[in-house]
Motif scaffolding. Structure first.
Motif, PDB file in Angstrom:
ATOM      1  N   ASP A 119       0.854  -1.190   0.000  1.00 63.10           N
ATOM      2  CA  ASP A 119       0.000   0.000   0.000  1.00 63.10           C
ATOM      3  C   ASP A 119       0.891   1.242   0.000  1.00 63.10           C
ATOM      4  N   GLU A 120       0.390   2.358   0.476  1.00 64.44           N
ATOM      5  CA  GLU A 120       1.169   3.603   0.467  1.00 64.44           C
ATOM      6  C   GLU A 120       2.309   3.613   1.478  1.00 64.44           C
ATOM      7  N   THR A 121       2.359   2.598   2.348  1.00 64.89           N
ATOM      8  CA  THR A 121       3.374   2.588   3.403  1.00 64.89           C
ATOM      9  C   THR A 121       4.790   2.668   2.839  1.00 64.89           C
ATOM     10  N   GLY A 122       5.107   1.782   1.885  1.00 63.35           N
ATOM     11  CA  GLY A 122       6.465   1.719   1.358  1.00 63.35           C
ATOM     12  C   GLY A 122       6.959   3.025   0.769  1.00 63.35           C
ATOM     13  N   PRO A 123       6.218   3.608  -0.195  1.00 60.99           N
ATOM     14  CA  PRO A 123       6.664   4.887  -0.757  1.00 60.99           C
ATOM     15  C   PRO A 123       6.785   5.994   0.287  1.00 60.99           C
ATOM     16  N   TRP A 124       5.843   6.021   1.243  1.00 59.27           N
ATOM     17  CA  TRP A 124       5.902   7.071   2.263  1.00 59.27           C
ATOM     18  C   TRP A 124       7.139   6.917   3.149  1.00 59.27           C
ATOM     19  N   LEU A 125       7.458   5.691   3.518  1.00 59.55           N
ATOM     20  CA  LEU A 125       8.633   5.475   4.367  1.00 59.55           C
ATOM     21  C   LEU A 125       9.897   5.992   3.690  1.00 59.55           C
ATOM     22  N   LYS A 126       9.974   5.863   2.382  1.00 56.56           N
ATOM     23  CA  LYS A 126      11.173   6.286   1.661  1.00 56.56           C
ATOM     24  C   LYS A 126      11.318   7.808   1.605  1.00 56.56           C
ATOM     25  N   THR A 127      10.260   8.523   1.968  1.00 53.53           N
ATOM     26  CA  THR A 127      10.352   9.992   1.986  1.00 53.53           C
ATOM     27  C   THR A 127      10.866  10.522   3.317  1.00 53.53           C
ATOM     28  N   LEU A 128      10.969   9.666   4.316  1.00 56.70           N
ATOM     29  CA  LEU A 128      11.366  10.112   5.655  1.00 56.70           C
ATOM     30  C   LEU A 128      12.858  10.433   5.674  1.00 56.70           C
ATOM     31  N   THR A 129      13.189  11.599   6.148  1.00 54.81           N
ATOM     32  CA  THR A 129      14.589  12.042   6.152  1.00 54.81           C
ATOM     33  C   THR A 129      15.123  12.337   7.544  1.00 54.81           C
ATOM     34  N   ASP A 130      14.327  12.109   8.570  1.00 59.08           N
ATOM     35  CA  ASP A 130      14.791  12.372   9.928  1.00 59.08           C
ATOM     36  C   ASP A 130      16.013  11.501  10.225  1.00 59.08           C
ATOM     37  N   PRO A 131      17.112  12.089  10.692  1.00 54.01           N
ATOM     38  CA  PRO A 131      18.339  11.307  10.906  1.00 54.01           C
ATOM     39  C   PRO A 131      18.199  10.254  12.001  1.00 54.01           C
ATOM     40  N   ARG A 132      17.144  10.320  12.806  1.00 57.11           N
ATOM     41  CA  ARG A 132      16.948   9.325  13.857  1.00 57.11           C
ATOM     42  C   ARG A 132      16.314   8.043  13.331  1.00 57.11           C
ATOM     43  N   ILE A 133      15.919   8.044  12.048  1.00 54.06           N
ATOM     44  CA  ILE A 133      15.212   6.896  11.479  1.00 54.06           C
ATOM     45  C   ILE A 133      16.167   6.027  10.671  1.00 54.06           C
ATOM     46  N   ARG A 134      16.088   4.723  10.899  1.00 56.59           N
ATOM     47  CA  ARG A 134      16.806   3.735  10.085  1.00 56.59           C
ATOM     48  C   ARG A 134      15.759   2.829   9.445  1.00 56.59           C
ATOM     49  N   LEU A 135      15.713   2.781   8.127  1.00 54.35           N
ATOM     50  CA  LEU A 135      14.726   1.978   7.404  1.00 54.35           C
ATOM     51  C   LEU A 135      15.382   0.729   6.837  1.00 54.35           C
ATOM     52  N   GLN A 136      14.783  -0.417   7.149  1.00 55.24           N
ATOM     53  CA  GLN A 136      15.236  -1.690   6.593  1.00 55.24           C
ATOM     54  C   GLN A 136      14.045  -2.351   5.913  1.00 55.24           C
ATOM     55  N   SER A 137      14.219  -2.760   4.666  1.00 52.09           N
ATOM     56  CA  SER A 137      13.143  -3.395   3.911  1.00 52.09           C
ATOM     57  C   SER A 137      13.514  -4.834   3.597  1.00 52.09           C
ATOM     58  N   SER A 138      12.559  -5.741   3.781  1.00 55.58           N
ATOM     59  CA  SER A 138      12.821  -7.149   3.487  1.00 55.58           C
ATOM     60  C   SER A 138      12.898  -7.357   1.979  1.00 55.58           C
ATOM     61  N   THR A 139      13.658  -8.334   1.568  1.00 55.55           N
ATOM     62  CA  THR A 139      13.800  -8.628   0.139  1.00 55.55           C
ATOM     63  C   THR A 139      12.737  -9.592  -0.363  1.00 55.55           C
ATOM     64  N   SER A 140      11.956 -10.153   0.568  1.00 56.58           N
ATOM     65  CA  SER A 140      10.857 -11.042   0.196  1.00 56.58           C
ATOM     66  C   SER A 140       9.757 -10.887   1.235  1.00 56.58           C
ATOM     67  N   SER A 141       8.575 -11.391   0.913  1.00 53.56           N
ATOM     68  CA  SER A 141       7.454 -11.298   1.838  1.00 53.56           C
ATOM     69  C   SER A 141       7.654 -12.275   2.990  1.00 53.56           C
ATOM     70  N   LEU A 142       7.554 -11.769   4.214  1.00 51.81           N
ATOM     71  CA  LEU A 142       7.810 -12.567   5.404  1.00 51.81           C
ATOM     72  C   LEU A 142       6.525 -12.797   6.188  1.00 51.81           C
ATOM     73  N   SER A 143       6.472 -13.897   6.919  1.00 53.60           N
ATOM     74  CA  SER A 143       5.392 -14.091   7.873  1.00 53.60           C
ATOM     75  C   SER A 143       5.591 -13.123   9.031  1.00 53.60           C
ATOM     76  N   ILE A 144       4.578 -12.946   9.870  1.00 54.65           N
ATOM     77  CA  ILE A 144       4.724 -12.051  11.005  1.00 54.65           C
ATOM     78  C   ILE A 144       5.823 -12.533  11.942  1.00 54.65           C
ATOM     79  N   VAL A 145       5.958 -13.855  12.080  1.00 58.46           N
ATOM     80  CA  VAL A 145       7.022 -14.400  12.932  1.00 58.46           C
ATOM     81  C   VAL A 145       8.389 -14.069  12.348  1.00 58.46           C
ATOM     82  N   GLU A 146       8.553 -14.260  11.051  1.00 60.00           N
ATOM     83  CA  GLU A 146       9.825 -13.957  10.394  1.00 60.00           C
ATOM     84  C   GLU A 146      10.124 -12.469  10.421  1.00 60.00           C
TER      85      GLU A 146
END
Length: 337
Positions: A43-70
């Motif tokens: 949804d819009e989450t991914g594109p919006w996260l990439k606009t965040l520039t606050d230096p306190r934020i570290r964004l990590q994106s998974s390379t594949s779809s994960l279960s909630i446990v993973e």
């Protein structure tokens, strides 16, 4: 000044993730970083996260779809500051949350876990009710007594721990769908120590249709399997704690009975949604699970007016009303006060 890491796993968290992140960045305690773990949001989450520039934020994106446990398992090996906390993408932190926990740490430097008070809110942010108030000091036996007596709200937001302790216990355990995993994590961190609490309201847990649909009604099988995982955890946990063992002996069977009744109601609702009576195989599976874990006769599941009412409707021509009545029941139960 105490340094914190805040971990926010998210998948398709729009639009609530915006308010969640804003609440974190508004902390009055300055020494923290926010690690956002995106799980292939579509949804819009991914594109919006990439606009965040606050230096306190570290964004990590998974390379594949994960279960909630993973997805939540990624927290274990992520870089961390001295203390850490977890938050759901639709929850909020009050601006003084970290400051309140910093004060708790200073007052209780030997505690293994820290918690503040909070409240439940609806999709519009309106207060539904206060969460159960955390005691100023609570050991594992006290937590278990409240939890097994259904006198405790359960969620992952609002707790803070030492990062080294989180890693020492292996992070949040991989229970199915993470049901009861929070309980097991808190108890593991409290072993040989205690939880320090601030009763003041410093966070909000959001209840809305999306969160309700995640647990109702089709996950009755998950509840049975995760209950078995939690019971196995407790059986391995209590031998070293006589008071905790006594609480589990006293309240464990009734706790398991209560959740088996819930699972049976969810199965009845699921069958009603499909336009059919509950199957004998499903009924036998739930009754057999209760008998195996408690020694109770499986028929004790029906010794509840609420269970009997839903069962009657499911077995009658009125079964189509069950999903509607269940939704109405939950809306009334969770209406703003």
């Amino acid at each position: 000044m105490t340094s914190f890491s805040i971990f926010l796993p998210v998948r398709n968290g729009w639009p609530y993730v915006q308010d969640c992140v804003a609440s974190i960045l508004a902390q009055t305690h300055a020494d923290f970083e926010l690690t956002i773990l995106d799980n292939q949001s579509t949804d819009e989450t991914g594109p919006w996260l990439k606009t965040l520039t606050d230096p306190r934020i570290r964004l990590q994106s998974s390379t594949s779809s994960l279960s909630i446990v993973e997805s939540w398992a990624r927290i274990l090996h992520a870089p961390k500051r001295e203390y850490m906390t977890l938050i759901g993408h639709d929850d909020l932190l009050g601006p003084g949350f970290l400051a309140a926990v910093d004060a708790l740490i200073r007052a209780h430097p030997d505690a293994g876990l820290y918690q503040t008070g909070g409240r439940m809110i609806d999709s519009e942010g309106r207060t539904l009710r206060a969460c159960s108030v955390p005691p100023e000091r609570e050991d594992a036996a006290g937590y278990l007594r409240a939890r097994l007596d259904f006198d405790r709200d359960v969620f992952g937001t609002g707790f803070v721990m030492r990062s080294r302790d989180y890693e020492r216990v292996g992070g949040i355990p991989p229970f199915e769908k993470l049901f009861f995993a929070d309980d097991a994590l808190w108890l593991s961190l409290m072993r040989g120590s205690y939880k320090a609490g601030d009763p003041a309201d410093h966070f909000a847990i959001r209840l809305h249709l999306a969160s309700e649909s995640a647990s109702l009604p089709s996950v009755w099988g998950v509840i049975l399997r995760s209950l078995a995982q939690f019971q196995a955890f407790l059986q391995s946990y209590v031998p070293g704690d006589a008071r905790a063992a006594e609480v589990v002996r006293e309240l464990g069977p009734s706790f398991l009975l209560g959740y088996h009744r819930n699972a049976y109601i969810y199965a009845l609702v699921e069958a009603s949604v499909a336009g059919r009576p509950i199957s004998e195989a499903t009924r036998n599976q739930i009754e057999s699970s209760l008998a195996a874990h408690t020694g109770f006769d499986g028929s004790r599941i029906r010794a509840s007016a609420r269970v009997r009412a839903v069962e009657f409707l499911n077995g009658s021509p009125l079964r189509a009303t069950v999903p509607w009545l269940w939704t109405l029941y939950n809306r009334i139960k969770n209406r703003p006060k």
